[in-house]
Design a protein around this motif. Structure first.
Motif, PDB file in Angstrom:
ATOM      1  N   SER A 164       0.872  -1.288  -0.223  1.00 11.31           N
ATOM      2  CA  SER A 164      -0.015   0.173  -0.021  1.00 11.31           C
ATOM      3  C   SER A 164       0.929   1.454   0.143  1.00 11.31           C
ATOM      4  CB  SER A 164      -0.959  -0.099   1.216  1.00 11.31           C
ATOM      5  OG  SER A 164       0.005   0.267   2.408  1.00 11.31           O
ATOM      6  N   TYR A 165       0.357   2.261  -0.322  1.00 13.44           N
ATOM      7  CA  TYR A 165       0.874   3.574  -0.267  1.00 13.44           C
ATOM      8  C   TYR A 165       1.648   3.922   1.043  1.00 13.44           C
ATOM      9  CZ  TYR A 165       1.790   8.723   0.050  1.00 13.44           C
ATOM     10  OH  TYR A 165       2.218   9.962   0.334  1.00 13.44           O
ATOM     11  N   HIS A 166       1.077   3.805   2.019  1.00 10.91           N
ATOM     12  CA  HIS A 166       1.357   3.786   3.565  1.00 10.91           C
ATOM     13  C   HIS A 166       2.625   2.905   3.817  1.00 10.91           C
ATOM     14  CE1 HIS A 166      -1.237   6.905   4.937  1.00 10.91           C
ATOM     15  NE2 HIS A 166      -2.397   6.440   4.621  1.00 10.91           N
ATOM     16  N   ALA A 167       2.483   1.619   3.463  1.00  9.49           N
ATOM     17  CA  ALA A 167       3.683   0.607   3.613  1.00  9.49           C
ATOM     18  C   ALA A 167       4.852   1.060   2.641  1.00  9.49           C
ATOM     19  CB  ALA A 167       3.331  -0.925   3.118  1.00  9.49           C
ATOM     20  N   ILE A 168       4.733   1.741   1.581  1.00 11.89           N
ATOM     21  CA  ILE A 168       5.902   2.077   0.718  1.00 11.89           C
ATOM     22  C   ILE A 168       6.483   3.408   1.543  1.00 11.89           C
ATOM     23  CG2 ILE A 168       6.725   3.282  -1.466  1.00 11.89           C
ATOM     24  CD1 ILE A 168       4.199   1.682  -2.657  1.00 11.89           C
TER      25      ILE A 168
END
Length: 411
Positions: free
Chosen positions: A367-371
């Motif tokens: 996900s965006y937050h994981a990246i």
């Protein structure tokens, strides 16, 4: 400025010579002692130049204004500095401000004295690590002290500030703007310490003063701004093969950087105490991070294998990747290894993070937050930061493992 050379040996200068009209330049007395002349002879400073036993490069130690140090006194000071070098001590690292006890004589406090006092008493406690202190000192030693370091801080005016800034304003604009702000803070500090007139204007202030003497730095910086060149993701597997074919430590460091998505400085200064081989994580303390919090990095098998290869060399203590002198490698060394392995002269170490980011986004890996968490970015909205507290470690482990499979071409 050209250096003026005389006959070989010690004690080449005389009292008559140093008091006569002189062109800008360095006038050697021998054994590292120089009289530095600047601003068409207006400023004359005793300087000791030496090769540092700590960082293996030339450094300069400002002894002081020749108005306050006679030729004989400068020679005695230089002799003390040479003895320190013989014992393996770098004089520049030990220097602390020596201020006059008589506060009624502020002209005795030089700009360099005031600067070092400000750094020691005000700035150092604010900074989160010693690296920040070194950055401040080194920038002043390189760009400021040689020009106005020996000038009484009470006499520093616009022309003195401009003598520092004008030569570098267009070439290294970003550095020059930082130096201007540092000079401004030092002069404000000097006024608070009663070393400058209480109602004196700060000649390093931008608004109302230097904005009319120097070009606006904003458009200059916009024209110069460029992004780091990033390798295409499809070239990374071949680059990893090139790195693996090398037996050198630096090539392994670059492989470790690619596998973890870390920054160059984080890799180069990594220590064993940050590594947990059993849990397969690397915890970078907040003191070494741009963000002010610890950063946990999940380690894939290939990254762990690199660490296990180095572990017996140091018994799991201190720097992980150290050169023959026991110090951290340079970013330049890593960059050279990457250019060779990738067969691309434009390849940059910092650009590798962009390559990994693009691959994750294009292949919808994480996900965006994981990246964002993987790269320790803090560019999320205030509302997100208020509610989003998870470090998404499990999702980031999956992301790192998927990246490992790609760059090593695992099926």
């Amino acid at each position: 400025m050209a250096r003026k050379r005389g006959i070989k040996g010690s004690h080449r200068l005389t009292e008559e010579q140093i008091n006569e009209p002189l062109e800008n330049g360095y006038y050697g007395d021998g054994d590292g002692l120089y009289l530095r002349v600047a601003r068409s002879g207006k400023y004359r400073t005793w300087s000791f130049r030496f090769k540092s036993p700590k960082v293996d490069r030339l450094r300069e130690y400002n002894i002081g204004n020749f108005q306050y140090f006679s030729l004989n006194e400068a020679r005695k000071k230089a002799e003390k500095l040479r003895k320190m070098l013989e014992r393996g001590i770098d004089p520049a690292e030990l220097r602390t401000p020596t201020l006059p006890e008589n506060r009624s004589a502020p002209y005795l406090v030089t700009f360099e004295d005031a600067a070092r006092s400000y750094i020691q008493n005000v700035k150092a406690p604010e900074l989160k690590d010693r690296k920040g202190v070194k950055t401040w000192i080194s920038s002043l030693e390189m760009h400021v002290f040689p020009y106005i370091g020996s000038v009484p801080v009470s006499l520093v005016e616009e022309e003195e500030v401009l003598s520092v800034l004008k030569p570098i304003w267009s070439d290294i604009t970003e550095t020059a703007t930082r130096i201007r702000m540092r000079i401004e803070k030092i002069l404000d500090y000097a006024r608070a310490e009663k070393w400058r007139k209480e109602k004196s204007e700060n000649p390093a202030r931008w608004v109302g003063i230097l904005q009319y003497r120097l070009p606006n730095p904003a458009p200059i910086l916009r024209r110069k701004k460029t992004h780091f060149y990033a390798l295409k993701a499809k070239t990374i597997p071949g680059t990893m093969v090139g790195l693996e074919s090398s037996s050198g430590k630096v090539a392994k460091m670059v492989r470790f950087l690619i596998l973890t998505g870390g920054r160059s400085i984080e890799i180069r200064e990594a220590v064993w105490e940050e590594i947990d081989l059993e849990e397969k994580i690397w915890t970078i303390p907040k003191e070494r991070m741009k963000a002010t919090k610890d950063h946990i990095v999940p380690l894939c098998e290939a990254a762990l294998n690199i660490l296990k290869e180095f572990y017996p060399l140091d018994n799991g203590r201190g720097l992980i990747f150290r050169n023959q002198r026991g110090n951290a490698y340079t970013d330049k060394a890593m960059s050279k290894a990457l250019k060779i392995a990738s067969n691309d002269k434009k390849a940059t170490i910092h650009g590798l993070r962009s390559t990994m980011w693009d691959w994750c986004a294009e292949n919808k890996v994480g996900s965006y937050h994981a990246i964002q968490q993987t790269f320790a970015h803090t560019a999320i909205s205030a509302s997100d930061a208020a509610y989003f507290r998870s470090d998404l470690l499990n999702e980031r482990k999956a992301l790192i493992n998927a990246w490992e499979n790609f760059v090593l071409e695992k099926s």
